[in-house]
Design an enzyme around this catalytic site. Sequence first.
Site, PDB file in Angstrom:
ATOM      1  N   ARG A  12     -30.384  16.387  -3.947  1.00 43.18           N
ATOM      2  CA  ARG A  12     -31.617  17.015  -3.635  1.00 43.18           C
ATOM      3  C   ARG A  12     -31.653  18.737  -3.544  1.00 43.18           C
ATOM      4  O   ARG A  12     -31.693  18.721  -2.228  1.00 43.18           O
ATOM      5  CB  ARG A  12     -32.521  16.183  -2.852  1.00 43.18           C
ATOM      6  CG  ARG A  12     -32.880  14.769  -3.309  1.00 43.18           C
ATOM      7  CD  ARG A  12     -33.392  14.099  -2.093  1.00 43.18           C
ATOM      8  NE  ARG A  12     -32.513  13.873  -1.081  1.00 43.18           N
ATOM      9  CZ  ARG A  12     -32.764  13.270   0.074  1.00 43.18           C
ATOM     10  NH1 ARG A  12     -33.798  12.913   0.446  1.00 43.18           N
ATOM     11  NH2 ARG A  12     -31.938  13.048   1.202  1.00 43.18           N
TER      12      ARG A  12
ATOM     13  N   GLY B 114     -32.793   5.960  16.755  1.00 41.85           N
ATOM     14  CA  GLY B 114     -32.149   6.627  15.961  1.00 41.85           C
ATOM     15  C   GLY B 114     -30.491   5.901  15.999  1.00 41.85           C
ATOM     16  O   GLY B 114     -29.460   6.591  15.040  1.00 41.85           O
TER      17      GLY B 114
ATOM     18  N   ASP C  78     -18.763  -2.063   8.414  1.00 39.93           N
ATOM     19  CA  ASP C  78     -18.345  -0.860   8.932  1.00 39.93           C
ATOM     20  C   ASP C  78     -16.993  -0.860   9.453  1.00 39.93           C
ATOM     21  O   ASP C  78     -15.888  -0.409   9.302  1.00 39.93           O
ATOM     22  CB  ASP C  78     -19.319   0.043   9.506  1.00 39.93           C
ATOM     23  CG  ASP C  78     -19.232   1.163  10.184  1.00 39.93           C
ATOM     24  OD1 ASP C  78     -19.234   2.353   9.301  1.00 39.93           O
ATOM     25  OD2 ASP C  78     -18.467   1.362  11.366  1.00 39.93           O
TER      26      ASP C  78
ATOM     27  N   LYS D  33     -12.911   0.079   8.900  1.00 44.27           N
ATOM     28  CA  LYS D  33     -12.162   1.009   9.961  1.00 44.27           C
ATOM     29  C   LYS D  33     -10.991   0.064  10.253  1.00 44.27           C
ATOM     30  O   LYS D  33      -9.917   0.848  10.355  1.00 44.27           O
ATOM     31  CB  LYS D  33     -12.891   1.289  11.131  1.00 44.27           C
ATOM     32  CG  LYS D  33     -13.980   2.354  10.695  1.00 44.27           C
ATOM     33  CD  LYS D  33     -15.072   2.283  11.795  1.00 44.27           C
ATOM     34  CE  LYS D  33     -15.963   3.332  11.537  1.00 44.27           C
ATOM     35  NZ  LYS D  33     -17.334   3.349  12.518  1.00 44.27           N
TER      36      LYS D  33
ATOM     37  N   GLY E  25     -22.115  10.489  14.568  1.00 47.88           N
ATOM     38  CA  GLY E  25     -23.086  11.505  14.781  1.00 47.88           C
ATOM     39  C   GLY E  25     -22.452  12.753  13.885  1.00 47.88           C
ATOM     40  O   GLY E  25     -21.359  13.003  13.891  1.00 47.88           O
TER      41      GLY E  25
END
Length: 432
Positions: free
Chosen positions: A48, A188, A202, A206, A305
């Site tokens: 975008r 969050g 996930d 890993k 993060g």
Amino acid sequence: MRTRPLKVALLGCGVVGSEVARIMTTHADDLTQRVGAPVELAGIAVRRPGRVRDGVPAELITTDATALVKRGDIDVVVEVIGGIEPARALITAAFEHGASVVSANKALLAQDGAALHAAAEQHGADLYYEAAVAGAIPLVRPLRESLAGDKVNRVLGIVNGTTNFILDKMDSSGAGYSEALDEATALGYAEADPTADVEGFDAAAKAAILAGIAFHTRVRLDDVYREGMTEVTAADFASAKQMGCTIKLLAICERAADGRSVTARVHPAMIPLGHPLASVREAYNAVFIEAEAAGQLMFYGPGAGGSPTASAVLGDLVAVCRNKLAESTGPGESAYTRLPVSPMGEVVTRYHISLDVADKPGVLAQVATVFAEHGVSIDTVRQQGKDGEAALVVVTHRAADAALSATVEALRKLDTVRGVASIMRVEGEKGE
Ligand SMILES: NC(=O)c1ccc[n+]([C@@H]2O[C@H](COP(=O)([O-])OP(=O)(O)OC[C@H]3O[C@@H](n4cnc5c(N)ncnc54)[C@H](OP(=O)(O)O)[C@@H]3O)[C@@H](O)[C@H]2O)c1
């Protein structure tokens, strides 16, 4: 010092990519000194183009990632788009056009790592992906390089911050799974669709990457046994506490005792409160590596993060740029042991089984017989009566997962067993 800059194409400018762009811009002088040539951000591909991106040079933005990768003057492609396509096609095109690649894409590497490594080697390029496993925490490089002369036997860790945050909340506040997930979402730590995290996908990706590097073999996502943590209850935590344990979602990669195979698995497990992984709180990650000569090593830090993950990406970027200048490449895939990945049934560990049984004489003996018939030895049994029913908590000695599954199957058929309330593996005890 070379004055002609090394040109970097950044694919993706979201949580991680925007931080990569920021650090590349603000630390440009240091990067130049550390690499031995200027490192220039030559283009940034996004989906975008109109989105506001503070601090990101607007003139570098493009929606044509393919054209950017194929420009011909790009030395390094940093892929932080995520997912399988178009990331895979873009990385492949990067190699074909002479660029090395730094990626944070665990899903792609766990699925197609071997093919991507082969493409990199074919074109004399580097493929680095420290950021794909546990964010800022150095794991890939220590395994690939620092421990290259040792023999790693086990990798045990917390590699998903979202699930660790949820389990930590359940442990500290007595909250149920849904309540703790709501808090993680509000703060969050969990995405709107938390499936990849809470169902263990996930962490399994890993685990596949770590097992492959640790044991010098190929382990794909499909080879990893996976159980999520959505079924963990407040009652499980109460049981764990009675045993002096807590519950963590663990990724466990092991070399078999006879050295002839490996296993990789992700599931919730009880671990003793004295184990260092028990004190990994909130969204932090930590990984134990056990190597023959080195002994136990623990790596701890922020596993996700934008800024922590970008730190790992930048570390790889510097390494890859140095290799480019030296006209060499770093270590590629090491899969020479070709050790097969054994199925979960062959994994040997301890179990905590909670049964709802009829509160009458002889039940305990009946249950114990079923365990004995399947060769699963009992360590402790705890019985609590409640309204004519009883809860029987059995903790076993080490047994094969297949034997435990057969035991549970047989227990379910007993008239006196009303239900199997929970089955949880117990890991990380002394002597293991
Ligand atoms: N976030 C973390 O904490 C973390 C930690 C470790 C590893 N990683 C890995 O890092 C990678 C990126 O994660 P992220 O959290 O930064 O994702 P993100 O915030 O969703 O960003 C993805 C970026 O890719 C761009 N993009 C999507 N499709 C594209 C396409 N077809 N062509 C060009 N650009 C496209 C998006 O463009 P728009 O901006 O225009 O939407 C966005 O800038 C993933 O592989 C992830 O697994 C992330």
